[in-house]
Design a protein around this motif. Sequence first.
Motif, PDB file in Angstrom:
ATOM      1  N   THR A  38      50.573  48.847  25.715  1.00  0.00           N
ATOM      2  CA  THR A  38      49.194  49.284  25.897  1.00  0.00           C
ATOM      3  C   THR A  38      48.502  48.421  26.948  1.00  0.00           C
ATOM      4  O   THR A  38      48.489  47.194  26.827  1.00  0.00           O
ATOM      5  N   THR A  41      43.273  47.153  29.891  1.00  0.00           N
ATOM      6  CA  THR A  41      42.030  47.917  30.062  1.00  0.00           C
ATOM      7  C   THR A  41      41.702  48.741  28.823  1.00  0.00           C
ATOM      8  O   THR A  41      40.538  48.861  28.431  1.00  0.00           O
ATOM      9  N   VAL A  42      42.732  49.306  28.178  1.00  0.00           N
ATOM     10  CA  VAL A  42      42.521  50.082  26.955  1.00  0.00           C
ATOM     11  C   VAL A  42      42.123  49.161  25.804  1.00  0.00           C
ATOM     12  O   VAL A  42      41.177  49.445  25.053  1.00  0.00           O
ATOM     13  N   ALA A  45      38.540  47.991  26.256  1.00  0.00           N
ATOM     14  CA  ALA A  45      37.556  49.047  26.016  1.00  0.00           C
ATOM     15  C   ALA A  45      37.366  49.311  24.526  1.00  0.00           C
ATOM     16  O   ALA A  45      36.236  49.512  24.053  1.00  0.00           O
ATOM     17  N   VAL A  46      38.453  49.291  23.779  1.00  0.00           N
ATOM     18  CA  VAL A  46      38.366  49.507  22.334  1.00  0.00           C
ATOM     19  C   VAL A  46      37.636  48.345  21.662  1.00  0.00           C
ATOM     20  O   VAL A  46      36.779  48.548  20.788  1.00  0.00           O
ATOM     21  N   PHE A 124      47.545  51.635  18.487  1.00  0.00           N
ATOM     22  CA  PHE A 124      47.583  51.886  19.923  1.00  0.00           C
ATOM     23  C   PHE A 124      48.922  52.506  20.319  1.00  0.00           C
ATOM     24  O   PHE A 124      49.966  51.857  20.221  1.00  0.00           O
ATOM     25  N   PRO A 155      42.317  54.822  20.239  1.00  0.00           N
ATOM     26  CA  PRO A 155      41.936  55.551  21.448  1.00  0.00           C
ATOM     27  C   PRO A 155      42.804  56.788  21.646  1.00  0.00           C
ATOM     28  O   PRO A 155      43.979  56.811  21.280  1.00  0.00           O
ATOM     29  N   ALA A 157      43.556  59.669  24.802  1.00  0.00           N
ATOM     30  CA  ALA A 157      43.307  60.141  26.172  1.00  0.00           C
ATOM     31  C   ALA A 157      43.192  61.656  26.185  1.00  0.00           C
ATOM     32  O   ALA A 157      43.846  62.355  25.403  1.00  0.00           O
ATOM     33  N   LEU A 216      34.959  56.547  25.843  1.00  0.00           N
ATOM     34  CA  LEU A 216      35.215  55.219  26.395  1.00  0.00           C
ATOM     35  C   LEU A 216      34.807  55.282  27.861  1.00  0.00           C
ATOM     36  O   LEU A 216      35.563  55.744  28.720  1.00  0.00           O
ATOM     37  N   PHE A 219      36.676  54.651  31.431  1.00  0.00           N
ATOM     38  CA  PHE A 219      37.678  55.523  32.041  1.00  0.00           C
ATOM     39  C   PHE A 219      37.072  56.752  32.717  1.00  0.00           C
ATOM     40  O   PHE A 219      37.791  57.587  33.252  1.00  0.00           O
ATOM     41  N   ALA A 229      38.787  59.515  28.127  1.00  0.00           N
ATOM     42  CA  ALA A 229      39.336  58.864  26.932  1.00  0.00           C
ATOM     43  C   ALA A 229      38.231  58.719  25.901  1.00  0.00           C
ATOM     44  O   ALA A 229      37.054  58.545  26.249  1.00  0.00           O
ATOM     45  N   LEU A 231      37.320  57.064  21.775  1.00  0.00           N
ATOM     46  CA  LEU A 231      37.698  56.280  20.613  1.00  0.00           C
ATOM     47  C   LEU A 231      37.438  57.118  19.378  1.00  0.00           C
ATOM     48  O   LEU A 231      36.299  57.577  19.155  1.00  0.00           O
TER      49      LEU A 231
END
Length: 237
Positions: A38, A41-42, A45-46, A124, A155, A157, A216, A219, A229, A231
């Motif tokens: 993962t 950046t993901v 963000a979470v 994730f 998350p 996408a 999110l 993105f 994306a 959450l």
Amino acid sequence: MFSPEGPTVRELAAQALSSVERGYDLLAPKFDHTPFRTPATVLDAVAKALGPAGPFEDGLDLCCGTGAGLAVLSGLCRRSVTGVDFSAGMLDVARRDLGEDVALVRADARALPFTAAFDLVVSFGAFGHFLPRELPGLFAQVHSALRPGGRFAFPVAAPPRPSSPAYWTLLGFDAVMRVRNAVWRPPFVMYYRAFRLGDVRRELESAGFTVELRPLAEFGLRADGSPRARLVTARRG
């Protein structure tokens, strides 16, 4: 796609012809050098999206792998952080990198050894390993592992448009996996297009969760204005 430290084509082939568990045991030493880990950046963000709902007391990373998501929990949980995965090889790497700061438990996500033990569960990139018919049981396990008011967050996408190369790449990958599993045993379950947000939301609500979807923003938006994306946050009543 892979760094020089990543797996060779031969190693990837050996993984693909194994079971999911054995495949990840084989891949574990080089997993963090693949695109399957993962991205930071993901994770960031979470963590940012969950921050206002915290702090939490105890957190669980479901299907934690080598432990990338455990850093999110460490920043959100005041008392304890636990990772669970069924690959001993992946847990060995997590243990080497994280030391004794987190508890690591080998278990199947479909049979979690916890009851009302956590305030936050995150996951994730693991849901492609579960068939749609397994989601009710999986979400029931998470619901049982959470305390009342606890949250299950992950998350998602937005699916690629049929006009994009990514759509056809994922479609081709899933088709290859279906053929592989039809002619080879044990199966290796990894389907990128099987985890559909509408179905997921319905199954979460059936399991007793109240579901919230949050964009999110990091993105951006697609051409039609929808988020790239989201959450998913499912709260146990």
